[in-house]
Design an enzyme around this catalytic site. Structure first.
Site, PDB file in Angstrom:
ATOM      1  N   ASP A  15       0.867  -1.183   0.000  1.00 30.73           N
ATOM      2  CA  ASP A  15       0.000   0.000   0.000  1.00 30.73           C
ATOM      3  C   ASP A  15       0.904   1.233   0.000  1.00 30.73           C
ATOM      4  O   ASP A  15       2.101   1.125  -0.290  1.00 30.73           O
ATOM      5  CB  ASP A  15      -0.966  -0.017   1.185  1.00 30.73           C
ATOM      6  CG  ASP A  15      -2.302   0.651   0.867  1.00 30.73           C
ATOM      7  OD1 ASP A  15      -2.279   1.752   0.271  1.00 30.73           O
ATOM      8  OD2 ASP A  15      -3.357   0.101   1.209  1.00 30.73           O
ATOM      9  N   ASP A  16       0.353   2.401   0.344  1.00 31.86           N
ATOM     10  CA  ASP A  16       1.110   3.649   0.246  1.00 31.86           C
ATOM     11  C   ASP A  16       2.435   3.547   0.999  1.00 31.86           C
ATOM     12  O   ASP A  16       2.491   3.039   2.127  1.00 31.86           O
ATOM     13  CB  ASP A  16       0.300   4.808   0.826  1.00 31.86           C
ATOM     14  CG  ASP A  16      -1.000   5.050   0.074  1.00 31.86           C
ATOM     15  OD1 ASP A  16      -1.186   4.475  -1.013  1.00 31.86           O
ATOM     16  OD2 ASP A  16      -1.841   5.805   0.592  1.00 31.86           O
TER      17      ASP A  16
END
Length: 442
Positions: A244-245
Site C-alpha cells: 500500500d502507500d
C-alpha cells in the site's frame, strides 16, 4: 540480503552527508545510563521459545529505574518469538546484527485496544482494534534502533484472515506510538506487517531514518509510514516496498477527525526510495483534522500505482494546505500525479456530506517520469474547487511503443503551470515566470 541492506544504508548515509540536510537534530540521540540484555530476563533466541515474559519483565525493570539517563535493552543475535508488548519512556530498544524480534502467529488471544478517537472505530471494522505488535502510549524519549536487526510481524496469517473476511477487529500495526514525544526509529528492517507498518499518531518530534520496510505487493493495507495527527515528523534516507502507500500523511476520519481536531503539520519526507502498486507519497485520504506544511523531496519511485497522491473526499472537512513536493523521479506508474476529492470510504453513515475539504497551496516541482500511463488527474469538488495548485518543470513520458500518450484530466481546479509536458489542462494558467509564489490562488 543482509549484506545488501547494510550497503544500502551506508550509501544512504553518504548521500545524506553529501546533501548536508538531515533531521538528526529534531530528537538528540542520548547515551543511556544503564544497559541490560534480554537474556538476563530469560530471553532465548532460538525462534521457538516464547519471549513475551522476558520482554515484559525487562521493560518493567526499565520503568522502575525511571528517567535517570534511561536504559538500553539489548537484543542479541537470534530470533526472539514474542507476543505483543509495550514500550516505556526513557528507553532504547537495540537490535544487534542478526537479531530478529518475531511476532507469534497465535492470534486468538491477541490483545485489543480502543479505537482511536479521531477514527471513531477501527479502520477496517467497527469496534476496537488489535493492539500493535510493538506499542507505546504516552511515552517520551524512546529510541528503536540497532545494526540492521529485523522486526518481523509474520503478517501472512492476518492477510489471509482479511482476504477470507474472518477478521473480528482491525488488524494490528507493526509499530504504533500514541500520544508520544521525542521518538527515534532508525537502522532497522521492518518485515511483513499485519497492517500499517509504522504509525505515529498524536505524536510530536518523531524521526524515522535509515529504515527498510518490506512486505509483498499483494499484502493488503501494509502502508509503510503513516504520520497521523502528528507534528514535527521527519522521515528520511529509507527504502520502502509494500502492498500500500509508502508514506501517507493522515489526520482522522470524517466527523470523528473533525471533532478531534488535531492536524498533521510540519512533516518532512526526504530521500525515500520505493515501490508499491498504490501510492508513493500520499496525503490522505483521512485528513479531517487537517494537513499542513508538508515537504517531500528527493524521492525515487519504481513500478508504482500513483507517484504523488493527494486524496480526500466529501464528508472529510479539514484543510490540506502548503504541500510541497520537489525533485521526484518516477519509473513505471499508472498515474504520475493525482489530486482528487473522491477517494476513500466513510466510517459510518453519520458523516456530513456538506463537510467539504479545502485544498489550497499545492506545489509540485522538478518531477520526471518514464513509462507513465497517465500523466495526471486533478479532480476538485464542484462546491470546493482545489486552488493554488502549481506545477513547475514536470515531464512525463509514456511507455515506448504505446499509442496512448500520458495525458492529463482536470476539473474544478485553479492554479498555474510552467514547463509541464504533456501540458496539463486549461484550468492551470501558463505561468511564464516559472515562479509558484506570485500567481493568484483565488
Amino acid at each position: 540480503m543482509l549484506k545488501f541492506l547494510i550497503l544500502f544504508v551506508l550509501c544512504f548515509t553518504s548521500s545524506a552527508l553529501a546533501e548536508g540536510i538531515t533531521c538528526s537534530d529534531i530528537v538528540p540521540l542520548k547515551n543511556r545510563r544503564y544497559n541490560i540484555s534480554l537474556t538476563a530476563f530469560g530471553g532465548v533466541g532460538d525462534g521457538r521459545t516464547l519471549n513475551t515474559k522476558a520482554f515484559r519483565e525487562a521493560i518493567f525493570q526499565i520503568q522502575q529505574w525511571g528517567r535517570e539517563g534511561g536504559t538500553l535493552l539489548y537484543i542479541p543475535p537470534g530470533v526472539y518469538l514474542t507476543e505483543s508488548f509495550n514500550l516505556t519512556s526513557h528507553m532504547t530498544l537495540y537490535l544487534a546484527p542478526g537479531a530478529v524480534i518475531k511476532a507469534t502467529q497465535v492470534t486468538h488471544n491477541w490483545p485489543l485496544t480502543a479505537p482511536l478517537p479521531s477514527y471513531g472505530r477501527g479502520r477496517e471494522l467497527p469496534g476496537g482494534r488489535y493492539m500493535s505488535f510493538i506499542h507505546g502510549d504516552g511515552v517520551n524519549d524512546v529510541v528503536i534502533t540497532g545494526e540492521n536487526g529485523t522486526i518481523d510481524g509474520q503478517g501472512d496469517i492476518w492477510w489471509n484472515m482479511w482476504r477470507k473476511r474472518t477478521l473480528q477487529f482491525t488488524r494490528p500495526s507493526l509499530l504504533e506510538l500514541v500520544n508520544s514525544t521525542n521518538i527515534i526509529i532508525s537502522n532497522l528492517i521492518f518485515l511483513n506487517s499485519p497492517f500499517w507498518n509504522l504509525h505515529p499518531v498524536y505524536c510530536s518530534n518523531v524521526v524515522v531514518r535509515f529504515v527498510t520496510i518490506l512486505a509483498p505487493h499483494d499484502s493488503p493495507n501494509t502502508d509503510g509510514i503513516d504520520p497521523d495527527s502528528s507534528s514535527n515528523v521527519c522521515i528520511e534516507d529509507s527504502y520502502i516496498s509494500t502492498g500500500d502507500d509508502l508514506v501517507a500523511v493522515k489526520s482522522g476520519w470524517d466527523e470523528y477527525g473533525i471533532a478531534y481536531g488535531r492536524p498533521s503539520s510540519d512533516i518532512t519526507i526526504r530521500r525515500v526510495n520505493g515501490s508499491t502498486p498504490f501510492s508513493g507519497i500520499a496525503v490522505g485520504s483521512e485528513t479531517s483534522g487537517g494537513v499542513e506544511n508538508v515537504l517531500a523531496e528527493h524521492i525515487n519511485l519504481y513500478n508504482t500505482g500513483v507517484g504523488i497522491h493527494i486524496k480526500t473526499d466529501t464528508g472529510r472537512g479539514g484543510q490540506i494546505r502548503n504541500i510541497t513536493v520537489l525533485d521526484v523521479y518516477v519509473q513505471g506508474a499508472r498515474k504520475g500525479i493525482k489530486i482528487a476529492g473522491d477517494v476513500g470510504g466513510h466510517p459510518d453513515d453519520k458523516f456530513d456530506p456538506k463537510a467539504l475539504p479545502i485544498v489550497n497551496g499545492i506545489t509540485i516541482k522538478n518531477v520526471r517520469g518514464v513509462k507513465v500511463l497517465q500523466a495526471g488527474l486533478i479532480q476538485g469538488l464542484r462546491n470546493a474547487p482545489f486552488t493554488g495548485i502549481c506545477l513547475s518543470d514536470v515531464n512525463f513520458l509514456g511507455v515506448k511503443g504505446s499509442a496512448r500518450s500520458p495525458s492529463w484530466k482536470c476539473s474544478d481546479v485553479l492554479g498555474a503551470a510552467h514547463q509541464v509536458s504533456p501540458w496539463p489542462c486549461s484550468a492551470l494558467t501558463n505561468n511564464q515566470s516559472g515562479s509558484c509564489a506570485n500567481y493568484s490562488q483565488v
